[in-house]
Design an enzyme around this catalytic site. Structure first.
Site: not given
Length: 320
Positions: A33, A228, A259
């Site tokens: 996802r 991240h 991102c």
């Protein structure tokens, strides 16, 4: 004659357990996802389904499959219904889908979803730019999803993005994150994933945020950390969370995902890098690391590029 430097053993982490750390950890795989939705090209549904099956075969026991968001916003996941229809994963596997609002919930329920996720922001600017709403508006959108899922006997996991820093607002107050977390638990979510969306967290910051949450009576077993690796701090932050009692961590096979709001962001913490460290600490995950790395190499052929996982690349080099 040159010496033969071919390794006699396949590289693997050597377990050295540390006192006070958990014996087992839930690795929550977000590649299908969160990872694939960041791709410029749409990955075929059949490849997504095969990705999920291979992850489960490698021992991954929690997979976030897709999102029932409007195809206008994320066309990469417009095949959510088709993906679920074509999957037949074992019933003991956590199979989570993101539902941003009531419409997404209705679609997810009709498709046979068994666990839901909602997404909110810790900062107003990110809520406006990424969710087209406010912090309060995102919570209001989450509320009917949580209630609707509960009415069908399903649990909901919540993401709070920008928990550690925002590219527009800068530092994010730990108390503000704790307030949002409390509101989410009050509405009935089962767990919350704390997102270091732009990868700026450091271990001390992780501890401070967790302590603010624990002070509200929020239990470690209801929290997860979503790292991240933009500034190379992801594994250090995982270790800090482990020492505080956190036992669930989000990651993406091969380091998929990114991102778009952090220049130079390298994406989600790679599942292989996470598992290498956990296994080196003697922490069980149930995941076959070699098999997982093979899946990421396969996915790199699907995407037409290699990923940033240090472990995947090192294992590939050692085998050549």
């Amino acid at each position: 004659m040159s010496p033969d430097l071919t390794p006699v053993r396949r590289p693997a982490p050597h377990p050295h357990p540390r006192p006070g750390l958990p014996a087992t950890v839930q690795v929550y795989e977000v590649g299908p996802r969160d990872g694939l939705q960041a791709e410029a090209a749409v990955v075929p549904t059949a490849a997504k389904a095969e990705f999920c099956r291979r992850l489960v075969a490698a021992g991954v026991s929690a997979v976030e499959l897709t999102s029932f968001v409007s195809p206008r916003w994320i066309p990469q996941l417009s095949d959510a219904e088709d993906l679920l229809d074509g999957l037949d994963l074992p019933g003991d596997i956590r199979q989570v889908v993101l539902a941003p609002n009531r419409r997404g919930l209705d679609r997810a329920l009709a498709a046979g979803a068994t666990e839901l996720a909602v997404f909110v922001s810790a900062t107003e600017t990110f809520a406006a730019k990424n969710l087209n709403t406010t912090v309060g508006g995102a919570l209001d959108s989450a509320r009917p999803v949580v209630a609707g899922a509960a009415a069908h006997g399903l649990a909901t996991r919540a993401y709070i993005s920008m928990c550690f820093g925002d590219p527009w607002e800068g530092a994010v107050d730990t108390g503000a994150v704790a307030d949002i977390a409390q509101r989410l638990f009050d509405m009935g979510v089962a767990s919350i994933s704390l997102g270091d969306t732009i990868g700026v967290a450091t271990p001390g910051h992780v501890h401070d945020l967790l302590e603010a949450l624990f002070a509200r009576g929020i239990a470690p077993e209801t929290l997860a950390l979503h790292c991240h690796d933009t500034y190379g701090q992801a594994l250090a932050n995982v270790y800090a969370a482990l020492t505080a009692g956190i036992t669930e961590f989000d990651s993406a096979a091969g380091g998929l995902g990114r991102c778009p709001y952090a220049a130079g962001a390298t994406g989600n913490l790679a599942t292989e890098d996470l598992v290498w460290m956990l296994h080196g600490l003697g922490i069980a995950t149930g995941i076959d690391l070699d098999a997982l790395a093979g899946i990421s190499r396969w996915m790199s052929t699907v995407l037409g590029r290699s990923g940033p996982s240090r472990v995947v690349n090192a294992l590939a080099a050692s085998a050549s």
